[in-house]
Design an enzyme around this catalytic site. Structure first.
Site, PDB file in Angstrom:
ATOM      1  N   SER A   1       0.805  -1.231   0.000  1.00  0.00           N
ATOM      2  CA  SER A   1       0.000   0.000   0.000  1.00  0.00           C
ATOM      3  C   SER A   1       0.833   1.272   0.000  1.00  0.00           C
ATOM      4  O   SER A   1       0.365   2.319  -0.439  1.00  0.00           O
ATOM      5  CB  SER A   1      -0.911   0.027   1.237  1.00  0.00           C
TER       6      SER A   1
ATOM      7  N   GLY B   1      -1.776  -4.272   1.277  1.00  0.00           N
ATOM      8  CA  GLY B   1      -1.893  -5.437   2.160  1.00  0.00           C
ATOM      9  C   GLY B   1      -0.974  -6.593   1.829  1.00  0.00           C
ATOM     10  O   GLY B   1      -0.995  -7.613   2.515  1.00  0.00           O
TER      11      GLY B   1
ATOM     12  N   ASN C   1       4.436  -5.657   5.404  1.00  0.00           N
ATOM     13  CA  ASN C   1       3.487  -6.722   5.773  1.00  0.00           C
ATOM     14  C   ASN C   1       4.156  -8.088   5.906  1.00  0.00           C
ATOM     15  O   ASN C   1       3.477  -9.115   5.940  1.00  0.00           O
ATOM     16  CB  ASN C   1       2.372  -6.806   4.720  1.00  0.00           C
TER      17      ASN C   1
ATOM     18  N   ASP D   1      -1.971   7.083  10.121  1.00  0.00           N
ATOM     19  CA  ASP D   1      -1.149   6.182  10.948  1.00  0.00           C
ATOM     20  C   ASP D   1       0.314   6.508  10.671  1.00  0.00           C
ATOM     21  O   ASP D   1       0.601   7.516  10.033  1.00  0.00           O
ATOM     22  CB  ASP D   1      -1.478   4.704  10.635  1.00  0.00           C
TER      23      ASP D   1
ATOM     24  N   HIS E   1       1.167   5.186   6.182  1.00  0.00           N
ATOM     25  CA  HIS E   1       0.599   5.604   4.891  1.00  0.00           C
ATOM     26  C   HIS E   1       0.699   7.112   4.698  1.00  0.00           C
ATOM     27  O   HIS E   1       0.304   7.874   5.577  1.00  0.00           O
ATOM     28  CB  HIS E   1      -0.860   5.135   4.795  1.00  0.00           C
TER      29      HIS E   1
END
Ligand SMILES: *[C@@H]1O[C@H](CO)[C@@H](O)[C@H](O)[C@H]1NC(C)=O
Ligand SMILES: *[C@@H]1O[C@H](CO)[C@@H](O)[C@H](O)[C@H]1NC(C)=O
Ligand SMILES: *[C@@H]1O[C@H](CO)[C@@H](O)[C@H](O)[C@H]1NC(C)=O
Ligand SMILES: *[C@@H]1O[C@H](CO)[C@@H](O)[C@H](O)[C@H]1NC(C)=O
Ligand SMILES: *[C@@H]1O[C@H](CO)[C@@H](O)[C@H](O)[C@H]1NC(C)=O
Ligand SMILES: *[C@@H]1O[C@H](CO)[C@@H](O)[C@H](O)[C@H]1NC(C)=O
Ligand SMILES: *[C@@H]1O[C@H](CO)[C@@H](O)[C@H](O)[C@H]1NC(C)=O
Ligand SMILES: *[C@@H]1O[C@H](CO)[C@@H](O)[C@H](O)[C@H]1NC(C)=O
Ligand SMILES: *[C@@H]1O[C@H](CO)[C@@H](O)[C@H](O)[C@H]1NC(C)=O
Length: 293
Positions: free
Chosen positions: A42, A78, A110, A238, A241
C-alpha cells in the site's frame, strides 16, 4: 539498451525503422519504450492505504518522459512478498514483461508479524518464514497446507524469473514509518532492508542486472529535512501511509537513490542528479563497496 537510449532523441526515426514489417498486436501498437513494473504494498500502490493517502508509485512516472519509459504500478495494498507470490502477481508481471523492462520490487511492511510456524489457525497468511537463508515454515492457511519461504527466497525466486525474461530488477528497501513519531527524528533500517540488499548481493548484483536502492534511507533523509510538522501532517491516518505530498517526495527519494547508484534505469530519468540533490531530498549517501547499488 544502447538502441533504447537513442529513442528519446530520435523517436520518429526509431519507429520508422521498425514499423513497416511489424505485426500488429491487437488494437494497440506495441510500446517500444521500456516498462517499469512496480511490485509492492500500500505504501506504493494506487490509492495507498485509503482515506486520502496515496502510494509513491503513482508519482514515479513524472520522473520519466512517457516517450522514454512507462510505469505500470502493480503494487497492491496489504501484500507481502509471500502473498504477492501466492496470489500469482509476480507471475502476472512476468508474463507481461518484455526484454529491456525494469521491475522494482519493494516489500517489508506486511512481511513481519507472528511467524507462520506450525500454525493451524490464526495465520493471517502474510508473514514470511523468519531467516536470512532458505529456511521454510509449514503452516495451514485457508485450510490448505502452505510451505512458507523466507523474504529473501521470495525476492530471489521472483527476480530470477524476470532476469530469465531479460528484464533487469531493482530490489528496493521499504519506506520508513514516520521517523518523527516519537518526538525527535529517528530512523533505523529494519531487518527487511538488510534482507533486500542481501538478496541483491546473492543474485550477483549489478553484474547480473540486479540493483539495490536504499529507498528507506533516502526517504527518511528527506523526511528529516522536511521536519516534524510537515511529516506528521503527511502521515494522516497512521505511521505508515502517506498523504499525496509526501508520497511524491518518497517517489523522488527513490529516483535520487537510483541516480546515486549504477543501474541503467537512472539514464532514463528526466532530471539531472544535481537538480534532485538539495534541501529536501539531500545528497547521495556514502556507501561502501559491499552495497550492490
Ligand atoms: C499494468 O499491467 C497489468 C498487467 O498487464 C494490466 O492489467 C494493467 O492494466 C496495467 N496497468 C496500467 C496502469 O497500465
Ligand atoms: C514444528 O513442527 C515440527 C514437526 O513436528 C517440529 O520438529 C518443530 O519443532 C516445530 N516447530 C515449532 C517452532 O514448534
Ligand atoms: C539451503 O542452504 C544451505 C546452506 O546454504 C544448503 O546447504 C542447502 O542445500 C539449501 N537447501 C535447499 C533445499 O536449497
Ligand atoms: C475451513 O474449513 C472449515 C471447516 O471445514 C470451514 O468451516 C471454513 O469455511 C473453511 N475456511 C476457508 C477459508 O475455506
Ligand atoms: C517462485 O516464483 C514463481 C513466480 O515467479 C511462483 O509461481 C512460484 O510459486 C514461486 N516459488 C516459491 C517457492 O515461492
Ligand atoms: C528531542 O531533542 C531535544 C534536543 O536534543 C531534547 O531536549 C528533547 O528532550 C528530545 N525529545 C524527545 C521526545 O526525545
Ligand atoms: C478511514 O475512513 C473511514 C470512513 O470515514 C473510517 O471509518 C476509518 O476509521 C478511517 N480509517 C483510518 C485508519 O483512519
Ligand atoms: C523531475 O522533473 C519533473 C518535471 O519537472 C518533475 O515532475 C519530477 O518530480 C522531477 N523528479 C524528481 C525526482 O525530482
Ligand atoms: C557496508 O555497509 C553495510 C550497510 O550499511 C553494512 O551492513 C556493512 O557492515 C558495511 N561493510 C563494511 C565492510 O563496512
Amino acid at each position: 539498451m544502447q538502441i533504447l537510449s537513442f529513442l528519446p532523441l530520435y523517436p520518429a526515426l526509431a519507429y520508422a525503422a521498425h514499423s513497416p514489417r511489424q505485426p500488429s498486436y491487437g488494437h494497440q501498437p506495441k510500446p517500444l519504450v521500456p516498462t517499469i513494473w512496480l511490485a509492492g504494498d500500500s505504501t506504493e500502490a494506487p490509492g495507498g492505504g485509503p482515506n486520502g493517502t496515496e502510494g509513491w508509485g503513482q508519482y514515479l512516472q513524472y520522473s520519466f518522459l512517457s516517450s522514454v519509459a512507462r510505469v505500470n504500478n502493480s503494487a497492491i495494498a496489504g501484500r507481502s512478498a509471500r502473498t504477492f507470490t501466492r496470489d500469482g502477481r509476480f507471475d502476472t508481471i512476468a508474463s507481461n514483461v518484455k526484454e529491456g523492462d525494469w521491475v522494482v520490487i519493494e516489500f517489508g511492511h506486511n512481511d513481519g508479524g507472528i511467524p507462520p510456524v506450525n500454525a493451524t489457525v490464526g495465520d493471517k497468511g502474510r508473514a514470511d518464514c523468519p531467516g536470512a537463508g532458505n529456511e521454510t515454515c509449514i503452516t495451514v492457511y485457508n485450510n490448505a497446507t502452505e510451505i512458507v519461504q523466507t523474504y529473501g527466497t521470495y525476492l530471489k525466486n521472483a527476480t530470477r524469473k524476470f532476469l530469465d525474461k531479460k528484464a533487469k530488477v531493482v530490489l528496493s528497501s521499504m519506506t520508513p514509518d514516520n521517523p518523527w513519531e516519537f518526538g525527535n527524528y529517528s530512523y533505523t533500517p529494519n531487518i527487511f532492508t538488510y534482507y533486500t540488499w542481501l538478496a541483491a548481493s546473492e543474485l550477483g548484483g549489478p553484474a547480473q542486472g540486479v540493483y539495490f536502492v536504499s529507498h528507506g534511507q533516502y526517504a527518511a533523509q528527506a523526511m528529516k529535512n522536511l521536519g516534524k510538522e510537515t511529516v506528521d501532517a503527511n502521515y494522516p491516518i497512521d505511521h505508515t501511509h502517506t498523504a499525496p505530498f509526501l508520497a511524491d517526495v518518497v517517489a523522488r527519494s527513490f529516483v535520487l537513490g537510483l541516480k546515486c547508484g549504477t543501474s541503467g534505469l537512472q539514464d532514463l530519468v528526466l532530471n539531472a542528479t544535481s537538480r534532485l540533490q538539495g534541501d529536501v531530498l539531500g545528497n547521495c549517501l556514502a556507501v561502501n563497496e559491499t552495497l550492490p547499488i
